[in-house]
Enzyme design. Structure first.
Site, PDB file in Angstrom:
ATOM      1  N   HIS A 231       0.827  -1.165  -0.144  1.00 13.67           N
ATOM      2  CA  HIS A 231      -0.054  -0.052  -0.012  1.00 13.67           C
ATOM      3  C   HIS A 231       0.737   1.316  -0.067  1.00 13.67           C
ATOM      4  O   HIS A 231       0.667   2.218  -0.770  1.00 13.67           O
ATOM      5  CB  HIS A 231      -1.152   0.111   1.058  1.00 13.67           C
ATOM      6  N   TYR A 235       2.182   5.630  -2.409  1.00 13.40           N
ATOM      7  CA  TYR A 235       2.287   7.157  -1.921  1.00 13.40           C
ATOM      8  C   TYR A 235       3.724   7.359  -2.260  1.00 13.40           C
ATOM      9  O   TYR A 235       4.122   8.592  -2.586  1.00 13.40           O
ATOM     10  CB  TYR A 235       1.964   7.456  -0.606  1.00 13.40           C
ATOM     11  N   HIS A 382      -9.253   1.439 -11.122  1.00 13.65           N
ATOM     12  CA  HIS A 382      -8.390   2.461 -10.110  1.00 13.65           C
ATOM     13  C   HIS A 382      -7.193   2.773 -10.291  1.00 13.65           C
ATOM     14  O   HIS A 382      -7.022   3.961 -10.440  1.00 13.65           O
ATOM     15  CB  HIS A 382      -9.048   1.861  -8.675  1.00 13.65           C
ATOM     16  N   PHE A 383      -6.575   1.856 -10.523  1.00 11.04           N
ATOM     17  CA  PHE A 383      -4.987   1.988 -10.346  1.00 11.04           C
ATOM     18  C   PHE A 383      -4.246   2.550 -11.788  1.00 11.04           C
ATOM     19  O   PHE A 383      -3.259   2.990 -11.673  1.00 11.04           O
ATOM     20  CB  PHE A 383      -3.926   1.114  -9.759  1.00 11.04           C
ATOM     21  N   HIS A 384      -5.145   2.503 -12.826  1.00 12.57           N
ATOM     22  CA  HIS A 384      -4.760   3.054 -13.793  1.00 12.57           C
ATOM     23  C   HIS A 384      -4.955   4.716 -13.925  1.00 12.57           C
ATOM     24  O   HIS A 384      -4.387   5.398 -14.628  1.00 12.57           O
ATOM     25  CB  HIS A 384      -5.348   2.443 -15.300  1.00 12.57           C
ATOM     26  N   ARG A 445     -10.486  -9.472 -12.543  1.00 12.09           N
ATOM     27  CA  ARG A 445      -9.218  -8.956 -12.929  1.00 12.09           C
ATOM     28  C   ARG A 445      -8.424 -10.306 -13.255  1.00 12.09           C
ATOM     29  O   ARG A 445      -8.416 -11.285 -12.749  1.00 12.09           O
ATOM     30  CB  ARG A 445      -8.618  -7.960 -11.770  1.00 12.09           C
ATOM     31  N   ARG A 446      -7.187  -9.836 -13.843  1.00 10.31           N
ATOM     32  CA  ARG A 446      -6.108 -10.880 -14.075  1.00 10.31           C
ATOM     33  C   ARG A 446      -6.715 -11.952 -14.567  1.00 10.31           C
ATOM     34  O   ARG A 446      -6.414 -13.347 -14.233  1.00 10.31           O
ATOM     35  CB  ARG A 446      -5.393 -11.179 -12.612  1.00 10.31           C
TER      36      ARG A 446
HETATM   37 FE1  HAS Z   1      -5.638   2.648  -4.120  1.00 13.83          FE
HETATM   38  C1  HAS Z   1      -5.936  -0.755  -4.799  1.00 13.83           C
HETATM   39  C2  HAS Z   1      -7.546   2.471  -1.762  1.00 13.83           C
HETATM   40  C3  HAS Z   1      -4.840   5.876  -3.714  1.00 13.83           C
HETATM   41  C4  HAS Z   1      -2.736   2.541  -6.457  1.00 13.83           C
HETATM   42  N1  HAS Z   1      -4.523   1.121  -5.265  1.00 13.83           N
HETATM   43  C5  HAS Z   1      -4.913  -0.193  -5.489  1.00 13.83           C
HETATM   44  C6  HAS Z   1      -3.878  -0.989  -6.249  1.00 13.83           C
HETATM   45  C7  HAS Z   1      -3.140  -0.037  -6.945  1.00 13.83           C
HETATM   46  C8  HAS Z   1      -3.351   1.347  -6.385  1.00 13.83           C
HETATM   47  C9  HAS Z   1      -1.942  -0.314  -7.747  1.00 13.83           C
HETATM   48  O1  HAS Z   1      -8.590   0.545   0.319  1.00 13.83           O
HETATM   49  C10 HAS Z   1      -3.937  -2.419  -6.886  1.00 13.83           C
HETATM   50  C11 HAS Z   1      -3.046  -3.278  -5.953  1.00 13.83           C
HETATM   51  C12 HAS Z   1      -3.419  -4.809  -6.568  1.00 13.83           C
HETATM   52  O2  HAS Z   1      -2.804  -4.839  -7.598  1.00 13.83           O
HETATM   53  O3  HAS Z   1      -4.041  -5.435  -5.757  1.00 13.83           O
HETATM   54  N2  HAS Z   1      -6.246   4.202  -3.108  1.00 13.83           N
HETATM   55  C13 HAS Z   1      -7.077   3.870  -2.126  1.00 13.83           C
HETATM   56  C14 HAS Z   1      -7.259   5.076  -1.339  1.00 13.83           C
HETATM   57  C15 HAS Z   1      -6.520   6.097  -1.956  1.00 13.83           C
HETATM   58  C16 HAS Z   1      -5.765   5.547  -3.046  1.00 13.83           C
HETATM   59  C17 HAS Z   1      -8.413   5.301  -0.183  1.00 13.83           C
HETATM   60  N3  HAS Z   1      -4.156   3.783  -4.972  1.00 13.83           N
HETATM   61  C18 HAS Z   1      -3.936   5.166  -4.602  1.00 13.83           C
HETATM   62  C19 HAS Z   1      -2.907   5.994  -5.359  1.00 13.83           C
HETATM   63  C20 HAS Z   1      -2.325   4.928  -6.011  1.00 13.83           C
HETATM   64  C21 HAS Z   1      -3.064   3.700  -5.693  1.00 13.83           C
HETATM   65  C22 HAS Z   1      -2.417   7.248  -5.141  1.00 13.83           C
HETATM   66  C23 HAS Z   1      -1.238   4.986  -6.950  1.00 13.83           C
HETATM   67  C24 HAS Z   1      -0.545   6.063  -7.314  1.00 13.83           C
HETATM   68  N4  HAS Z   1      -6.419   0.993  -3.414  1.00 13.83           N
HETATM   69  C25 HAS Z   1      -7.149   1.205  -2.432  1.00 13.83           C
HETATM   70  C26 HAS Z   1      -7.859   0.257  -1.757  1.00 13.83           C
HETATM   71  C27 HAS Z   1      -7.338  -0.840  -2.757  1.00 13.83           C
HETATM   72  C28 HAS Z   1      -6.601  -0.193  -3.534  1.00 13.83           C
HETATM   73  C29 HAS Z   1      -8.585  -0.249  -0.708  1.00 13.83           C
HETATM   74  C30 HAS Z   1      -7.575  -2.378  -2.359  1.00 13.83           C
HETATM   75  C31 HAS Z   1      -8.852  -2.884  -3.332  1.00 13.83           C
HETATM   76  C32 HAS Z   1      -8.900  -4.441  -3.351  1.00 13.83           C
HETATM   77  O4  HAS Z   1      -9.720  -4.700  -2.949  1.00 13.83           O
HETATM   78  O5  HAS Z   1      -8.086  -4.972  -3.974  1.00 13.83           O
HETATM   79  C33 HAS Z   1      -6.378   7.438  -1.432  1.00 13.83           C
HETATM   80  O6  HAS Z   1      -5.191   7.932  -1.323  1.00 13.83           O
HETATM   81  C34 HAS Z   1      -7.029   8.314  -2.618  1.00 13.83           C
HETATM   82  C35 HAS Z   1      -7.165   9.801  -2.217  1.00 13.83           C
HETATM   83  C36 HAS Z   1      -7.323  10.821  -3.347  1.00 13.83           C
HETATM   84  C37 HAS Z   1      -7.982  11.801  -3.342  1.00 13.83           C
HETATM   85  C38 HAS Z   1      -8.088  12.618  -4.634  1.00 13.83           C
HETATM   86  C39 HAS Z   1      -7.410  13.978  -4.527  1.00 13.83           C
HETATM   87  C40 HAS Z   1      -7.530  14.759  -5.701  1.00 13.83           C
HETATM   88  C41 HAS Z   1      -6.149  15.471  -6.170  1.00 13.83           C
HETATM   89  C42 HAS Z   1      -6.339  16.135  -7.503  1.00 13.83           C
HETATM   90  C43 HAS Z   1      -6.535  17.578  -7.337  1.00 13.83           C
HETATM   91  C44 HAS Z   1      -7.327  18.283  -8.604  1.00 13.83           C
HETATM   92  C45 HAS Z   1      -6.993  19.263  -9.202  1.00 13.83           C
HETATM   93  C46 HAS Z   1      -7.549  19.744 -10.320  1.00 13.83           C
HETATM   94  C47 HAS Z   1      -6.313  20.324  -8.224  1.00 13.83           C
HETATM   95  C48 HAS Z   1      -8.805  12.292  -2.319  1.00 13.83           C
HETATM   96  C49 HAS Z   1      -5.399  15.923  -5.198  1.00 13.83           C
HETATM   97  C50 HAS Z   1      -7.568  21.252 -10.837  1.00 13.83           C
HETATM   98  C51 HAS Z   1      -8.382  21.617 -11.684  1.00 13.83           C
HETATM   99  C52 HAS Z   1      -7.904  21.788 -13.149  1.00 13.83           C
HETATM  100  C53 HAS Z   1      -8.782  22.658 -13.936  1.00 13.83           C
HETATM  101  C54 HAS Z   1      -6.473  21.856 -13.546  1.00 13.83           C
HETATM  102 CU    CU Z   2      -3.729   0.301  -0.779  1.00  8.97          CU
END
Ligand code: HAS
Ligand code: CU
Length: 561
Positions: A231, A235, A382-384, A445-446
């Protein structure tokens, strides 16, 4: 300037900044891995549209070999190399310190050696264990040792950056660590806390097991150690993008950093809450008490908070830029942003994708919703959007100024770079739509879905529409890859040299030194925060791991390919 004077000026900057070459080496190696990994991507997407290209590809033995290569090269190798280069170079320049070049080059060669070892193991189809390499699937020892060396090399660089910052603090006790160096150093500390699980898994279990020194590995223990790292590693992929979103992009957009203190606080929150959350990948695993799963679920919500903070502060910093450029009204500042600048556009699009990727993350993290999406195509969806777009597209955007900065070669074509960025963004959003949607229809998946057994034919017929959408995204992404790498190689191999004045500089958003006093001083005591982070990990993992260590059931290795 004549060619001769340009060459002299160039030699001078190389001498003054020898870290430029090594940074370029890290970046180019990382992106070369991405090129190979990303070219396999369309095959995965087409698989989910029911088109089995693997049948016609003699170089890949199976869908699973392709998927392993895709995941390892993109998610593990590309990220680690690019990040190591990036958050070595930026803090070194900001602190105005020269890294120990012998050490850094040694780390680079060690990582490259590890990459070749692991790469050969996967390419020869000895290790089609996917990027999570769960036992009892057993890969070749070269795969495990190779990946471990990649991690060790990155730790050498990380340790060195931490050391550089300590030396800087010693020389400037009255000043706070400058912001980009601060963010980079916290990311390196996070990496140290992160890798402990993986290193234990590799050194005590997978490597001796694959070498035949021990007979079996307990899959549950190995999975738990894996997700200790698995996990927070996300980050480690995300925070270098945040370094750019906070510390560089606002300048590119003509805005400013909204709050120095809030930025530091967000990074510290990542250090504290990133690791004690790994069970959210194991909600369906037996052997972990539900109460501990709940603790990790709640901690996951905590680690979402600094990203929510980031969404507001980064958006506000861009809004300032848009308004300075004449934007009016609630949303009028958005079109005024420098969308014509490929480096900005790529990173702004990456941010937008992360709104959707992050939102899906909260669905995954919710104890009960996870049951619906776990092990379905929702998860790769999600992760793409997260690592595949928020991270990768940001890094691409960074290369549009960084590669010219490092090499003094002009960007091959801003226009083509814009095409690459928009195609990548569009392709990934479409892929995200198709895969999330298929996941809700319980497509696993997979899975080599394009080659189902006769008795399973038609079982996913209700997912035909999202399946087609997923297939289309693969084609869009193929063109994105071609455009991006044309720009990258076109820049690297350009014959024209930039003069000193033409060469892009690092777009620091905040070029002032801040005094270390009050809250800033408190936040600057990173080792104090590190101790709290370690205590939280011990609480969250200690009892469960202790139990697992004492009740191991060793299982011999399996090769299913
Ligand atoms: Fe995730 C599974 C929960 C973030 C990557 N995640 C994965 C896997 C990957 C991955 C690779 O709780 C699969 C692993 C595998 O192969 O089994 N993930 C979360 C949560 C967050 C989160 C709560 N994940 C990420 C990030 C990743 C990533 C970052 C890679 C870089 N994820 C999970 C969970 C699983 C999971 C479960 C397991 C699921 C399962 O059952 O297998 C949080 O950190 C997300 C917080 C993000 C936000 C968004 C904030 C938005 C921002 C953009 C601002 C936009 C602006 C636009 C300023 C709250 C900062 C401006 C406007 C303009 C017009 C320019
Ligand atoms: Cu995770």
């Amino acid at each position: 300037m004549t060619t001769g004077t340009v060459a002299v000026a160039r030699a001078r900057t190389v001498l003054a900044h020898p870290e430029k070459r090594v940074t370029l080496a890290f970046l180019v190696t990382g992106f070369a891995a991405l090129l190979v990994g990303a070219l396999i991507g369309p095959l995965q997407a087409l698989n989910y549209a029911g088109i089995d290209v693997y049948r016609y590809l003699p170089i890949l033995a199976s869908y699973y070999q392709g998927l392993t290569l895709h995941g390892v090269l993109n998610a593990l190798v590309f990220t680690t190399f690019a990040i190591t280069g990036l958050i070595l170079y930026l803090p070194a320049r900001e602190l105005d310190m020269r890294p120990n070049m012998a050490l850094v080059w040694f780390a680079y060669w060690l990582m490259l050696f590890g990459l070749v070892m692991a790469g050969v193991a996967v390419a020869t189809n000895t290790s089609s264990v996917m990027y999570t390499f769960y036992p009892p699937l057993m890969g070749h020892w070269g795969f495990y040792i190779g990946l471990t060396l990649v991690v060790v090399g990155s730790l050498l660089v990380g340790g060195h950056v931490i050391h550089m910052r300590l030396m800087w603090k010693r020389a400037h006790p009255e000043l706070a660590t400058p912001i980009v160096a601060y963010m980079s150093v916290v990311t390196w500390y996070l990496w140290f806390v992160t890798v402990v699980g993986l290193v234990i898994e590799m050194v005590f279990f997978l490597i001796p097991w694959s070498l035949g020194i021990i007979d079996g590995v307990d899959p549950q223990l190995a999975r738990t150690l894996f997700w200790w790292t698995g996990h927070p590693i996300v980050y480690f992929w995300l925070l270098p993008a945040y370094v750019s979103w906070y510390g560089l992009v606002p300048r590119q957009a003509g805005g400013e950093l909204i709050s120095d203190g809030l930025t530091r606080l967000a990074f510290l929150m990542f250090l504290l809450f990133s690791t004690p959350v790994g069970f959210h990948h194991q909600f369906t695993d037996p052997g972990i008490p539900a109460a501990w799963k709940l603790v990790h679920s709640l901690m996951t919500m905590m680690v979402g908070v600094p990203s929510l903070l980031t969404a507001f502060t980064v958006a506000a910093s861009l809004e300032i830029g848009g308004r300075r450029r004449g934007g009016r009204g609630w949303f009028g500042w958005i079109p005024k942003l420098p969308w014509g600048d490929a480096s900005f556009a790529a990173q702004a699009l990456a941010m937008i994708s992360f709104v959707f990727g992050g939102a899906g993350g909260f669905v995954n993290a919710a104890f009960n919703l996870n049951v619906v999406v776990h092990n379905t195509t929702w998860i790769p969806g999600h992760f793409h959007l997260t690592v595949g777009t928020a991270t990768a597209l940001t890094f691409m955007g960074i290369t549009y100024w960084l590669v010219p900065h490092l090499t003094r070669r002009p960007l091959y074509s801003n226009r083509l770079a814009l095409w690459a960025s928009w195609l990548w963004f569009t392709g990934m959003m479409v892929f995200g739509l198709g895969m999330h949607w298929q996941g809700l229809l319980a497509v696993p998946r997979r899975a080599h879905i394009s080659n189902l057994a006769d008795n399973l034919q038609g079982i996913y017929a209700d997912a035909a529409v999202p399946a087609a959408i997923t297939g289309i995204s693969g084609v869009i992404l193929f063109f994105a890859v071609i455009c991006y790498f044309t720009v990258l190689f076109g820049t690297l191999f350009s014959k024209r040299e930039l003069s000193e004045a033409e060469t892009p500089q690092v777009p620091w958003v905040q070029n002032v030194r801040i005094h270390s006093e009050g809250v800033t001083r408190f936040l600057d005591r990173i080792s104090f925060w590190l101790v709290i982070a370690v205590v939280l990990v011990l609480i969250a993992y200690g009892p469960v791991l202790w139990d697992m260590f004492r009740n191991q059931v060793g299982i011999p290795g399996l090769k299913l390919w």
